[in-house]
Design a protein around this motif. Structure first.
Motif, PDB file in Angstrom:
ATOM      1  N   ASP A 107       0.817  -1.215   0.000  1.00 53.63           N
ATOM      2  CA  ASP A 107       0.000   0.000   0.000  1.00 53.63           C
ATOM      3  C   ASP A 107       0.849   1.262   0.000  1.00 53.63           C
ATOM      4  O   ASP A 107       0.500   2.241  -0.666  1.00 53.63           O
ATOM      5  CB  ASP A 107      -0.951   0.023   1.199  1.00 53.63           C
ATOM      6  N   ASP A 111       0.315   4.287  -2.462  1.00 53.92           N
ATOM      7  CA  ASP A 111      -0.061   5.571  -1.854  1.00 53.92           C
ATOM      8  C   ASP A 111       0.910   6.677  -2.248  1.00 53.92           C
ATOM      9  O   ASP A 111       0.509   7.807  -2.506  1.00 53.92           O
ATOM     10  CB  ASP A 111      -0.130   5.461  -0.329  1.00 53.92           C
ATOM     11  N   GLU A 114       0.190   8.401  -5.671  1.00 53.26           N
ATOM     12  CA  GLU A 114      -1.029   9.203  -5.824  1.00 53.26           C
ATOM     13  C   GLU A 114      -1.782   8.796  -7.093  1.00 53.26           C
ATOM     14  O   GLU A 114      -2.035   7.624  -7.310  1.00 53.26           O
ATOM     15  CB  GLU A 114      -0.679  10.688  -5.774  1.00 53.26           C
TER      16      GLU A 114
END
Length: 153
Positions: A107, A111, A114
């Protein structure tokens, strides 16, 4: 049937391809980078401005498929104003994603990317990976050329 997440990702890609964040005229120079994907004809000219170890600004001008143009727009948003160490980490994360062949990634990698995480599905199509990486290759070359020039000044 296309899932809601796939539809969202497709819309993010199309929006970036249309808006082209950071796209502006670039005067080719000894510190700019011109990259072309001979497979499909995508091309970009990109130049950076460094202030110390910060990527103060970048400008790019290109044409090609929506994946290459969206990737350039997303990259612009990710790296402008970042330290070169941060840019290198973002490059590593994007490159890891592009070579994942659709496999799950941590993740924190997604993340950090973006909107560019929406390009993860591209990794399932090796002929499209080059499209997504085109701008990143130009960015890395322009940074290297600019650093080399600064060392000789």
């Amino acid at each position: 049937m296309v899932s809601a997440l796939d539809q969202l990702y497709q819309q993010v890609i199309m929006d970036h391809a249309a808006e082209k964040h950071g796209s502006s005229p670039v005067t080719p120079s000894d510190t700019s980078s011109y990259q072309v994907n001979p497979t499909c004809g995508d091309e970009v000219t990109l130049a950076v401005t460094l202030e110390g170890d910060t990527l103060a600004d970048l400008a790019w001008q290109g044409q090609g498929c929506s994946i290459s143009q969206a990737s350039l727009s997303m990259m612009n948003d990710l790296v402008a104003g970042k330290s070169l160490a941060e840019v290198e980490q973002l490059w590593n994360n994007f490159d890891q994603m592009m070579h994942s062949r659709g496999l799950e990634l941590p993740d924190e990698v997604l993340d950090s990317l973006e909107d560019a995480a929406s390009l993860q599905g591209t990794s399932k199509f090796p002929n499209r990976v080059k499209c997504a990486l085109l701008g990143w290759m130009a960015l890395r070359e322009s940074i290297a050329k600019t650093q080399a020039r600064q060392e000789h000044e």
